[in-house]
Design a protein around this motif. Sequence first.
Motif, mmCIF file in Angstrom:
data_model
loop_
_atom_site.group_PDB
_atom_site.id
_atom_site.type_symbol
_atom_site.label_atom_id
_atom_site.label_comp_id
_atom_site.label_asym_id
_atom_site.label_seq_id
_atom_site.Cartn_x
_atom_site.Cartn_y
_atom_site.Cartn_z
ATOM 1 N N ASN A 124 36.840 6.055 39.383
ATOM 2 C CA ASN A 124 37.501 6.988 40.296
ATOM 3 C C ASN A 124 37.063 8.413 40.017
ATOM 4 O O ASN A 124 36.483 8.707 38.967
ATOM 5 C CB ASN A 124 39.029 6.866 40.209
ATOM 6 N N ILE B 165 39.160 6.154 44.670
ATOM 7 C CA ILE B 165 39.069 5.017 43.748
ATOM 8 C C ILE B 165 37.968 4.081 44.231
ATOM 9 O O ILE B 165 37.860 3.795 45.429
ATOM 10 C CB ILE B 165 40.419 4.274 43.699
ATOM 11 N N LYS C 265 40.758 4.718 48.660
ATOM 12 C CA LYS C 265 40.040 3.674 47.930
ATOM 13 C C LYS C 265 38.955 3.091 48.818
ATOM 14 O O LYS C 265 39.214 2.703 49.962
ATOM 15 C CB LYS C 265 40.996 2.559 47.488
#
Length: 249
Positions: free
Chosen positions: A110, A138, A193
């Motif tokens: 990340n 992420i 993400k």
Amino acid sequence: MKLAIARSAATVLLSFSLSGCAQTAVFSPPPNGEQVTVTVKVPKDLAADTMHVMYRSAKCPSKESADGVPYEIDGFYPIDVEPRQVGQSDLYEAKLARDGGGACQWKLSNVTFGVHYENTAQFGLDAEYAWGGGVIVIFDDNLPQRRSMERITEQSGDITIEKEYYPWVSESFLGGYKKRIIILGRQDVFSYKSINAKTITFKPTFHSNKTLYSQGPKTKNKDEIPQYTYPNGDTIKTRSGPSFIKMSN
């Protein structure tokens, strides 16, 4: 990698303990390896944050414990990366290796980045930057070292983040006077993400001419309520914090 990387620990909200081969691990990205390009379009009056990057390794686990019960998690290797200005533009860029190499086979997990006030003198010599303008992206299934209280937006492929922000001058009096400068957005930190992203682009729009002012209670009298003064002149007393919707109207 073309960027000079300072191998100091990133600011974290969770603490870990290094163990096993992670203690003496070598971080050595292979030449010509895959990279993720992170670009920040920096508004006037603001500056790009140092990027806090976390690499993880299943091969070099970290030993943890909870309620006296030991367990292992993927080892971790934090580094700081300073984004570089692209020419004379307002773009700042860093290239992050997906593969950190070494015996531990570090993998990009990340990155935390964003914008901040570099100079708060316009708000007075006693003003100091506090928070706001942050982003976490992420790249795997591990939780990041810094966590937002808001949900994580998951998507496939490249990520472009466009958000609105306003300056907030917050004065507090109890326990000593403080004047904090906050970059007000719908969230303090936005979390995303994407397992396969190759480019991350953050384009904050900063409305520097629309400032929110707030004053906290000056005594411990429970009847005192924080006061917020909006750019249109409206003054509202509330314990619920500022209204982002009112700022954007």
